[in-house]
Structures are given as structure tokens and as C-alpha cells.
Design a protein around this motif. Sequence first.
Motif, short mmCIF file in Angstrom:
data_model
loop_
_atom_site.label_atom_id
_atom_site.label_comp_id
_atom_site.label_asym_id
_atom_site.label_seq_id
_atom_site.Cartn_x
_atom_site.Cartn_y
_atom_site.Cartn_z
N ALA A 150 0.81 -1.21 0.00
CA ALA A 150 0.00 0.00 0.00
C ALA A 150 0.85 1.27 0.00
CB ALA A 150 -0.93 -0.01 1.21
N GLU A 151 1.93 1.29 0.77
CA GLU A 151 2.77 2.48 0.85
C GLU A 151 3.44 2.77 -0.49
OE1 GLU A 151 6.30 4.39 3.70
OE2 GLU A 151 5.91 2.23 3.72
N ALA A 152 3.94 1.72 -1.14
CA ALA A 152 4.55 1.88 -2.46
C ALA A 152 3.52 2.34 -3.48
CB ALA A 152 5.19 0.57 -2.90
N LEU A 153 2.35 1.77 -3.41
CA LEU A 153 1.28 2.13 -4.35
C LEU A 153 0.91 3.60 -4.22
CD1 LEU A 153 -0.84 1.30 -6.44
CD2 LEU A 153 -2.32 0.59 -4.55
N ALA A 154 0.78 4.08 -3.00
CA ALA A 154 0.43 5.49 -2.77
C ALA A 154 1.51 6.41 -3.33
CB ALA A 154 0.23 5.74 -1.28
N ALA A 155 2.78 6.01 -3.17
CA ALA A 155 3.88 6.84 -3.67
C ALA A 155 3.88 6.90 -5.19
CB ALA A 155 5.21 6.29 -3.16
N VAL A 156 3.59 5.78 -5.83
CA VAL A 156 3.55 5.74 -7.30
C VAL A 156 2.40 6.59 -7.82
CG1 VAL A 156 3.12 4.25 -9.30
CG2 VAL A 156 4.71 3.51 -7.50
N ILE A 157 1.24 6.51 -7.17
CA ILE A 157 0.07 7.31 -7.59
C ILE A 157 0.40 8.80 -7.49
CG2 ILE A 157 -2.30 7.93 -6.99
CD1 ILE A 157 -2.60 4.99 -6.03
N LYS A 158 1.05 9.19 -6.42
CA LYS A 158 1.42 10.59 -6.24
C LYS A 158 2.37 11.06 -7.33
CE LYS A 158 3.27 13.78 -2.75
NZ LYS A 158 3.85 13.89 -1.38
N THR A 159 3.24 10.17 -7.79
CA THR A 159 4.25 10.55 -8.78
C THR A 159 3.64 10.76 -10.17
OG1 THR A 159 5.84 9.24 -7.49
CG2 THR A 159 6.54 9.91 -9.67
N ILE A 160 2.42 10.34 -10.37
CA ILE A 160 1.75 10.63 -11.64
C ILE A 160 1.63 12.14 -11.85
CG2 ILE A 160 -0.45 10.38 -12.90
CD1 ILE A 160 -0.78 7.65 -11.63
N ARG B 279 2.80 3.71 -16.23
CA ARG B 279 3.16 2.36 -16.64
C ARG B 279 3.38 1.46 -15.43
NH1 ARG B 279 5.58 4.93 -21.27
NH2 ARG B 279 7.44 5.51 -20.10
N THR B 280 4.00 2.02 -14.39
CA THR B 280 4.23 1.23 -13.18
C THR B 280 2.90 0.87 -12.51
OG1 THR B 280 6.34 2.36 -12.81
CG2 THR B 280 5.39 1.22 -10.93
N LEU B 281 1.98 1.82 -12.47
CA LEU B 281 0.67 1.56 -11.87
C LEU B 281 -0.07 0.48 -12.64
CD1 LEU B 281 -1.45 2.46 -9.75
CD2 LEU B 281 -2.28 4.11 -11.44
N VAL B 282 -0.05 0.59 -13.96
CA VAL B 282 -0.77 -0.37 -14.79
C VAL B 282 -0.16 -1.77 -14.67
CG1 VAL B 282 -1.32 -0.98 -17.18
CG2 VAL B 282 -1.59 1.37 -16.40
N LEU C 168 -6.63 2.91 -10.73
CA LEU C 168 -6.68 2.58 -12.16
C LEU C 168 -7.98 3.07 -12.79
CD1 LEU C 168 -5.21 -1.05 -12.29
CD2 LEU C 168 -4.22 0.99 -13.34
N LEU C 169 -9.07 2.89 -12.08
CA LEU C 169 -10.36 3.36 -12.60
C LEU C 169 -10.38 4.88 -12.69
CD1 LEU C 169 -13.20 2.68 -13.54
CD2 LEU C 169 -13.93 2.64 -11.14
N ALA C 170 -9.82 5.54 -11.67
CA ALA C 170 -9.75 7.01 -11.70
C ALA C 170 -8.90 7.48 -12.87
CB ALA C 170 -9.18 7.52 -10.37
N LEU C 171 -7.82 6.77 -13.14
CA LEU C 171 -6.96 7.13 -14.27
C LEU C 171 -7.71 6.95 -15.59
CD1 LEU C 171 -3.99 7.96 -14.91
CD2 LEU C 171 -3.49 5.53 -15.14
N ALA C 172 -8.47 5.86 -15.69
CA ALA C 172 -9.23 5.60 -16.91
C ALA C 172 -10.26 6.70 -17.17
CB ALA C 172 -9.92 4.24 -16.81
N GLY D 284 -4.91 3.28 -18.19
CA GLY D 284 -5.66 3.05 -16.97
C GLY D 284 -6.82 2.10 -17.19
N LEU D 285 -7.53 2.28 -18.30
CA LEU D 285 -8.67 1.41 -18.62
C LEU D 285 -8.21 -0.03 -18.81
CD1 LEU D 285 -11.60 0.92 -19.40
CD2 LEU D 285 -11.03 1.66 -21.73
N ARG D 286 -7.14 -0.19 -19.56
CA ARG D 286 -6.66 -1.55 -19.82
C ARG D 286 -6.14 -2.20 -18.55
NH1 ARG D 286 -3.75 -0.57 -25.79
NH2 ARG D 286 -5.70 0.00 -26.83
N GLY D 287 -5.46 -1.41 -17.71
CA GLY D 287 -5.01 -1.95 -16.44
C GLY D 287 -6.16 -2.36 -15.54
N TYR D 288 -7.24 -1.56 -15.55
CA TYR D 288 -8.40 -1.88 -14.72
C TYR D 288 -9.07 -3.16 -15.21
CZ TYR D 288 -12.83 -1.28 -12.23
OH TYR D 288 -13.94 -1.46 -11.42
N LEU D 289 -9.18 -3.33 -16.51
CA LEU D 289 -9.78 -4.55 -17.06
C LEU D 289 -8.93 -5.78 -16.73
CD1 LEU D 289 -10.96 -3.17 -20.51
CD2 LEU D 289 -12.43 -3.88 -18.60
N GLN D 290 -7.61 -5.61 -16.77
CA GLN D 290 -6.73 -6.72 -16.38
C GLN D 290 -6.93 -7.08 -14.91
OE1 GLN D 290 -2.90 -5.21 -17.47
NE2 GLN D 290 -3.18 -5.63 -19.66
#
Length: 336
Positions: free
Chosen positions: A199-209, A222-225, A241-245, A257-263
Motif C-alpha cells: 500500500a505504501e509503495a502504491l500510494a507513492a507511485v500514484i502521487k508521482t503521476i 506504466r508502473t501503476l498499470v 486505475l479506474l480514476a486514471l481511466a 488506466g482502462l486496460r489496467g483496470y480490465l486486467q
Amino acid sequence: MAIGDRDDPAVLPAVTRLASRGSPEVRIVAVGILERRGDLETLPVLLNAAVAPNQELAETAQLALARFGGSEIDTALVTRLDSAEGKLRQVLIELAGLRGIERVVPKVVVYTEDPDPGIRRASLATLGALGTTAQVPALVRLLPEASSPRDRADLEKALVAIAGREGSVAVSALLPLLGAEAKTARIVGLHALGAAGGAEALAAVIKTIEDAEETVQDEAVRTLVSWSSTWPGDSGVAEPLLALANAGRKNSHRVQGLRGYLQYLREDRAIDSTRKMSAVESVMPLIQRPDEKRLVISVLSTIPTADSLELLMSFAGDSATTEEACLAIVNIASGP
């Protein structure tokens, strides 16, 4: 080769002499015999062969040393490391990694700053194989100072390997990379955090967008997806991912984001059929390209419901997805 198979005490001294000098072809055969029959006294001969100019001989000797003997050989190799120089030091560091000699790690950290690029490369490879979170700060410090693309690539490989092995434990030590001035360091940080997960890594990656550099933004997306490699443990990636889509700042980000969410929907088995079907219906207005339709079909194929079949029938009427949709319908109709 013939004398190597003899049960004769005179064999070992004779083979040792042949491994020390002569043609590379003969030395290679002799090294192979020493690997099977040698002892601690033959270690100097094998090390000498491992630094030979002939590449085949050197590689054969290094492979033999990687499999040679036991703990007494480990101790002898570590003891030699302090006084070794040049190619021999590089080989000893490589052998420590191949043999899994963990006690050598503190020494190897020092050699990551050696003037010899071969020694630096060997040190980083061994740290990638044996290092822990304790070595991450030293590697993080080195990354912005790396003077060559090769050094940066070796540092990244080591950090990603350690992060993948240590998991979320390594995240706090990796986070300073995202604040580095050099964008290359921030990108390496994203890759390492993606390998660590959590979770901590995920939050940091989202912020870096939202990074100021577009290339870093793109790499964060790309890292998020690609977070799929750690599902279902990191299923918290679904919402971003859904928010990005829906609201990504660039069209390419929205598509990814859409493709990542579907995956995610396809791969996370913790979601029941009702929730999964509802999630698919919510993103249908975003589906435009044949590749995205095929991803939707792959998700629907995991939902054995009437609603899923109805949607698949509509895809079957589309020439771009007829084959995939019909196959999915057959799979659902066939049952488990």
C-alpha cells in the motif's frame, strides 16, 4: 580425462599441474577434474584459471569454483578478498554471489564505489543476489551520482532485485529516490517500488503521476498499470486505475488506466460475479478500441451469468471480436 577417472593418489598432483599451464583446451579439462576431485589446496590453481585471458577457460573455472567444496572454500574466498586486486577481486565478488556467501555483503557494499567498472558491476550483481533492505540506502545514495548509463542500469537491477525479494519492508528506504533531482533516479525509484509492492509503495507511485516531468509521469502510469504482478495482494490498485481511466491528464494515460483496470477485473479472483459484472458495465462507455473489447470479453468469460452472456452476444455481432466472443460464450455454456 582418462587419468581423471582413476582412483589413484598420483592423479590430483598431475591434474593440478595441467590446470596451471599448457594449452587452454587441456587446462579446461583439468579444471573440470579438479572441480570433482580437488580440495582446498587446489583453490589457487582454480582462481588463477578463473582470471585467465582465455574466456572459455575463465568461465569454466568460475563455474567450477561456484560449485566447488563447501564452507571451508567460502572462508578461503572471503579471506582473499581484502588483498585481491583487479580481475581477481572481481571474480571473488562474483563467486560470493554465485555461492551465496552472505557474510561478504558488507565488504561488497564498499566495492560498489571502486574505480574499476568490472568490480563495480560484480559488486552490484552480488548485492542484487544477496542484499537486503539494509543495503538499499547505500545504493540509493549512489544512484544520483552514477556517471554512466551502465552504472545506473546495474544499480537499478540491484535495487529492483532487492525490492522484489524484501517486499514492502524495503519501501521506506526506496522512497527518497522519488524526491531525487535527477529524473532518471525517480524513474528507477518507480521501478523498485513496483517490485516491492504494498500500500505504501502504491500510494507513492500514484502521487508521482503528478510529477513535474512528463517522462516521469508516463513511467508512473506504466508502473501503476503493471501492478498486476502483485495481485491479489495489492488489489487496492483498482480504484486508482479506474480514476486514471476516467480522468487521466493525457489520453494515453486514460487508455492505459482502462486496460489496467480490465486486467485487474480479469485476474482478481476475490471479486464475485455480481460485483465484477457491475464493474464491467460501469466502464463500457469508455470501451472503443478492439483491444479493449477483447479485454472486456476476457473478463466476461470469467462471469457465468445471463448478463455476461447477453453482453458477449453483442460482441459476437462485431466482426472485430466475433471469434473471441463466441469462444467465451462456449466456455461459459460448457460450465466448469
